[in-house]
Structure formats: C-alpha cells, structure tokens
Design a protein around this motif. Structure first.
Motif, PDB file in Angstrom:
ATOM      1  N   ASP A 150      50.932  45.482  48.845  1.00 11.68           N
ATOM      2  CA  ASP A 150      51.693  45.005  47.304  1.00 11.68           C
ATOM      3  C   ASP A 150      51.448  42.492  46.876  1.00 11.68           C
ATOM      4  O   ASP A 150      51.931  42.578  46.592  1.00 11.68           O
ATOM      5  CB  ASP A 150      52.885  45.078  47.996  1.00 11.68           C
ATOM      6  N   LYS A 151      50.277  43.550  46.433  1.00 10.12           N
ATOM      7  CA  LYS A 151      49.190  41.991  46.256  1.00 10.12           C
ATOM      8  C   LYS A 151      49.268  41.608  44.697  1.00 10.12           C
ATOM      9  O   LYS A 151      49.083  42.305  43.882  1.00 10.12           O
ATOM     10  CB  LYS A 151      47.858  42.069  46.637  1.00 10.12           C
ATOM     11  N   GLN A 152      49.911  39.889  44.763  1.00 13.56           N
ATOM     12  CA  GLN A 152      49.761  40.155  43.618  1.00 13.56           C
ATOM     13  C   GLN A 152      48.417  38.778  42.745  1.00 13.56           C
ATOM     14  O   GLN A 152      48.131  38.164  43.749  1.00 13.56           O
ATOM     15  CB  GLN A 152      51.328  39.204  43.240  1.00 13.56           C
ATOM     16  N   TYR A 153      48.063  39.579  41.905  1.00 10.88           N
ATOM     17  CA  TYR A 153      46.596  38.675  41.201  1.00 10.88           C
ATOM     18  C   TYR A 153      46.763  37.822  40.222  1.00 10.88           C
ATOM     19  O   TYR A 153      48.309  38.377  39.760  1.00 10.88           O
ATOM     20  CB  TYR A 153      45.749  39.208  41.233  1.00 10.88           C
ATOM     21  N   PHE A 206      42.810  39.684  38.311  1.00  9.73           N
ATOM     22  CA  PHE A 206      43.600  41.039  37.608  1.00  9.73           C
ATOM     23  C   PHE A 206      42.627  41.749  36.746  1.00  9.73           C
ATOM     24  O   PHE A 206      41.794  42.380  37.051  1.00  9.73           O
ATOM     25  CB  PHE A 206      44.120  41.405  37.627  1.00  9.73           C
ATOM     26  N   GLU A 265      50.121  49.373  39.501  1.00  5.16           N
ATOM     27  CA  GLU A 265      50.281  49.573  40.223  1.00  5.16           C
ATOM     28  C   GLU A 265      49.775  50.502  41.394  1.00  5.16           C
ATOM     29  O   GLU A 265      50.235  50.334  42.758  1.00  5.16           O
ATOM     30  CB  GLU A 265      52.079  50.250  40.143  1.00  5.16           C
ATOM     31  N   ARG A 268      47.409  48.377  43.211  1.00  5.49           N
ATOM     32  CA  ARG A 268      48.093  47.602  43.577  1.00  5.49           C
ATOM     33  C   ARG A 268      48.300  47.886  45.515  1.00  5.49           C
ATOM     34  O   ARG A 268      47.875  47.699  46.729  1.00  5.49           O
ATOM     35  CB  ARG A 268      49.039  46.942  43.450  1.00  5.49           C
ATOM     36  N   ASP A 325      45.110  49.197  47.501  1.00  2.91           N
ATOM     37  CA  ASP A 325      43.866  48.237  47.459  1.00  2.91           C
ATOM     38  C   ASP A 325      44.661  47.030  49.010  1.00  2.91           C
ATOM     39  O   ASP A 325      45.513  47.235  49.349  1.00  2.91           O
ATOM     40  CB  ASP A 325      43.947  46.686  46.829  1.00  2.91           C
ATOM     41  N   ARG A 360      37.389  45.556  45.372  1.00  8.28           N
ATOM     42  CA  ARG A 360      37.969  46.085  44.786  1.00  8.28           C
ATOM     43  C   ARG A 360      37.537  46.578  43.459  1.00  8.28           C
ATOM     44  O   ARG A 360      38.347  47.498  42.650  1.00  8.28           O
ATOM     45  CB  ARG A 360      39.540  44.979  44.168  1.00  8.28           C
TER      46      ARG A 360
END
Length: 563
Positions: free
Chosen positions: A42-45, A50, A79, A82, A85, A93
């Motif tokens: 649930d990574k947020q970049y 990104f 999504e 993510r 990942d 990545r």
C-alpha cells in the motif's frame, strides 16, 4: 603526541559507530522484509517518483506489445502495481512496472516466472538472503536509473588539472605546518581548502547528475558479486534462476574494472552514515569523486548492454519475489493454463478482483464473444475488469486470481473509463470512438489474438445511434482473432447480436425493507430487470419524480413511444 592520541581515539569511535550503525541497519532491514512478506503493498510514492518508475518501461515501450495507457488506466493498474510492490530497490520497481506493462506472449517465459516464484515461496531462507543482497541497491528519488543507461556512452571527462593543483597546495600546506611554520601552514591550508571547496561546488554540477548512474552501476555490481558469493548455498534452483545468476556473474565481471574504488563516489542511496558524512568532506577538499569520475566513464563506455543486462537480471529476481509475496497475500490463486488456439475462448472458475474486499467469485465457460447486461451497480464493470486483469497477471507474473484460468495468449485492449479530453476540446463521444478505432486497428493488424473489453459501448451518444452503431462495431469485432467482452444497458443490442454473442447478466433483488440487494453472481442469458428508477426510490427521491418515471417507462415498453 597528545593530538595524535586524540585523533586515534576519534578514529576508533568513528569505526565503532559505523560498524554499529551497519549492524542496526541490517537488523532493521531484515525485520522490514519479514514484516512485509505476504502482504499486499500500500505504498504511496511522491508523484515525481512514481513517474520515474515508468521510465524503464518507456525505454522499451515500442519493443513488441505493451498495455497502452487507456487500458492501463481503465483497469486502475497503478493500484495493482502498488499491491504487488514488495521490491527492495528502485531497479526492482522499474522492472516490475515494465513487466506489468509488457505481458509475455511466449508461454515458455510465463512458465519460467512461475518456476522462479515457486522457488521463492518454498525456499524462505534463500529468498531472504537474496532480498538482503538486493536491499543494498537501495532506492533513489527524483530520478530514474534507467534514464542514464543510454547516456553512458555520451559522457565526457572533466579537466582535472586544477583539482590536482589544489591537492598539491593542500599537501604543501600540511608540510609547511609540520616542518616550517605551524601558524602559517594552518592559514595556508584553510585558504587552500576554502578555495578547493568553492571550485568543487562549481565543477560538480557538470558531472553531478551522472554520479547517480555511476553510483547505481556500482551498487548493481557490488550486489551481483554479493549474490554470486552466496550462490553455492542456493539449493535446487530452477534452471531459469540458475541462468539469471550466471548472467549476473558474467556482467559483473565485465563491468567491475570500471567501478574499482567506487567508494570515492557519493552514495546516492537512501541510507547515509557517519562514514558517508566524513567522505563528503574529503570529496569537497580533494575532489576524489571528480577524479574517479573521469577514470570510470572512460572504462564504462561501450558497456551499456552489460549494464542493461545486469539491471534486467537483478530486476527479474525482484519480480519473482514480488510474485511469490503476492501469491501468499491473496491466498487463492491458480497457475494459468495458456495455449495458442485462438478458436477457444476463456474458461475461468472462481475469478475475482484481488483489491476488492470479500469479492464474489464468478465462473464462465467457453467464453468467446460475450455480452453482459444487468442493472446499475450489479457487477458488470467489476467482472470485465477481473477478466482483463487476470489476463495481464497470467501473462506477466504467471498468476491468475481464480481457481482456474484457461485461455489463449492474448493482447489486451479496452474502452471503459474514458473522460472528455479538455486539452483538445474533444467530447466524450469523440474520445470514445477514437478509443474504439484503436481497438479495431489493433485487432486487424495483430498476429496474436486480441482480448477486447468494452464497457457501455458508445454511451456518449443518443439511444438510436448508440444501439445501431454499437451493435455494428461489436459485430465487426466478432472474429476468430478477437474475443470481445462487452457490457451494455441496451437490451436491444443483445437481440441484434443474438447469433454472434453469448448473453450473460447480473441481477438484483429486493429485501423485506424494500432495499436493493445485489448477488454479484453472473447468470446465463440477458437481463430482464431494470433498477435505475428503483435506485431513485431507495435514495429518497420524491414520489412525484419516481411515479412519473415509472409511468413513462411502462408506456414506452407498451407502445414504443415516449410521452
């Protein structure tokens, strides 16, 4: 004598702090790997990070089939990326993203990634060992490593004569301080160091943007050597992983002479240390990184193919690890049964969307050109996305989110979640027909069967022309080389295409309180119910509105005329 004792004590403290810091980082990294294993990411970049993740894919976008931007966005594949990942590096990545954008058309390659992922699942110690090695690659920010690969051969050396001159002045100042006049020597050294630092910050930008590339190449080589040292402890590896490790050794051996003394370069990884802080001062005063840069780029030229190969092979290991972790996270999955018989359709059992909590699984057999009808919010779009998503996952990570997935190898094109194009002042209808035309062009020119996913064909125009043109487009797409899954609210289209498309639908019911209840289960045949007006009633619209709407709908169904 006292000053030397102090310096020696300081050196010991620095070494102790560096060793202790390294041990702490190793422990933290190991704990992090274990905690993240078998969980959906649930990574947020940051937005720019990104964007950079996609650059490696863009380098090879035109090399064979790719999932285009429309299809990628329709399926909300960012999504899915993510969720997959579980990478230990930026290189991982970038390779994972590229793999999802370029599903395999070669069945043998799909079998290989399944074998590699199965190994990672069943050999936990070996997997963790590989992950710890890969974690040394680290993550870079605000830049994509792949951007620099093709620039390697264009790098030019800097003139280092002034850097050597400053080093000579620094050495002379130290000698004066020790043997002639301490006070004068200190002043001379300070002046020389200040001038040297000023010149360093003036010249560094000329090479600074490429230090990232050289540093990452160095990290890849060091990582490759670390993996090669452990290779004997990796038992029962499948051939695909043995080949990957052999390729890593070959490329690292070729590149290694170019990165000797790489510790002189700035550390562009996310983790810094007290040693790196001290090294930054040494670089400012002595320009050792600029001098090493000159030697490195002379030797690295001509080795860009080896650099790309090394990146691919390290990325492949990360892909196998991410696939194994994803399989562990979703629990229910199957290995896809893929073949090359385009006449056969899709057979799936228990298919579902991995990002929907408590998703309802569905089955469909011998699905070749399918038309799905049903009420609003009944599950049509989700089912279409599940079919398309399973095609991508099956051909990229050899994993189907289902109990069974059997299908030909496909190329995928969709038209689902389109929007008005305000930049070109294009209406929704214009955007839609362009999206459909690209599908037709792709199907006509493909040497591989094309899976077509269309949600509400031509929704951007009036009913009569939507039915006439939409049914004609779907009928045109019905061929041996395509398999079209389409959803529509227009029952008339199911009647027109009765001979060429199989009908399925989703339905709803009403509970005792009068609320709509959806089963989300796919049923054979065309839909026989509608719920748009009922939804207005459920949400509390005034009876004057809903009663009139029901009356008008009934009159039209009875007479074919709107009043």
């Amino acid at each position: 004598m006292t000053i030397w004792i102090i310096l020696a004590a300081l050196a010991v403290l620095i070494i102790f702090a560096a060793v202790n810091s390294g041990k702490n980082r190793h422990t933290d990294e190991l704990d992090n790997l274990k905690n993240n294993w078998g969980k959906l990411g649930d990574k947020q970049y940051p937005s720019d990070d990104f964007e950079n993740i996609s650059h490696y894919y863009k380098l090879c976008e035109n090399d064979g089939y790719s999932v285009d931007d429309i299809t990628w966005n329709d399926l909300e594949m960012d999504e899915i990326f993510r969720a997959l990942d579980n990478c230990s590096s930026s290189i991982g990545r970038e390779y994972l993203y590229k793999s999802l954008r370029k599903p395999n058309l070669d069945i043998n390659k799909i079998k290989d990634i399944d074998a590699a992922a199965a190994y990672m699942s069943s050999h936990g110690d070996e997997r963790v060992s590989l992950q710890m090695s890969l974690s040394k690659l680290g993550f870079v920010h605000k830049v994509s490593f792949s951007d620099y690969v093709n620039v390697i051969n264009e790098l030019n050396p800097l003139k280092n004569s002034i850097s050597y001159l400053f080093n000579a002045l620094n050495a002379a100042s130290v000698l004066i301080m020790i043997f002639i006049n301490a006070q004068f020597g200190v002043l001379a050294l300070i002046a020389s160091l200040l001038a040297s630092t000023a010149y360093y910050f003036k010249k560094k930008p000329e090479a600074g943007s490429y230090f990232t590339a050289l540093s990452q190449i160095s990290r890849m080589v060091r990582t490759g050597k670390d993996i090669d040292k452990k290779k004997k402890s990796y038992s029962n590896m499948p051939k695909v992983l043995t080949d990957v490790l052999n390729n890593i050794k070959k490329d690292t051996d070729i590149i290694y002479p170019s990165i000797r003394n790489d510790w002189l370069l700035p550390d562009t990884g996310a983790n810094s240390s007290i040693v790196e802080v001290i090294m930054n001062y040494i670089r400012m005063f002595t320009h050792v990184d600029l001098i090493h840069y000159n030697r490195a780029i002379r030797q690295i030229k001509g080795k860009s193919k080896n650099v790309i190969s090394l990146m691919d092979n390290l990325g492949y290991i990360e892909l196998a690890i991410c696939t194994a972790s994803f399989r562990e996270a979703i629990k229910k999955y199957s290995y896809p049964d893929l073949h090359e018989d385009e006449k056969l359709g899709i057979n799936v059992e228990g298919i579902y969307h991995p990002l929907i909590k408590d998703a309802v699984p569905n089955d469909i057999k011998n699905a070749k050109n399918v038309l799905i009808t049903g009420s609003n919010a009944s599950g049509k779009s989700t089912f279409l996305k599940s079919i398309a998503l399973n095609m991508i996952l099956s051909q990229s990570i050899a994993t189907s989110v289902s109990d069974k997935y059997s299908a030909p190898v496909y190329k995928l094109y969709s038209s689902m979640s389109l929007r008005d194009d305000y930049k070109t002042k294009g209406s929704y209808y214009m955007v839609e027909i362009r999206a459909l035309k690209r599908i037709i062009d792709a199907a006509e020119n493909s040497d591989v069967p094309v899976l077509v996913i269309v949600d509400e064909v031509l929704r951007g125009t009036n009913t009569i022309e939507r039915i006439a043109a939409g049914s004609s487009i779907l009928q045109y797409l019905q061929s041996e080389n395509t398999n079209t899954f389409a959803a529509t609210h227009d029952i008339e289209i199911t009647e027109i295409l009765n001979d060429s498309y199989s009908d399925y639908h989703f339905r709803e019911s009403f509970n005792e309180e009068g609320d709509i209840v959806f089963t989300y289960k796919l049923q054979e045949g065309a839909a026989t119910t509608r719920n748009a007006i009922a939804l207005l009633e459920t949400l509390g619209f005034d009876d004057k509105i809903t009663d009139k709407a029901n009356k008008r709908a009934k009159e039209f169904m009875d007479t074919g005329i709107w009043r």
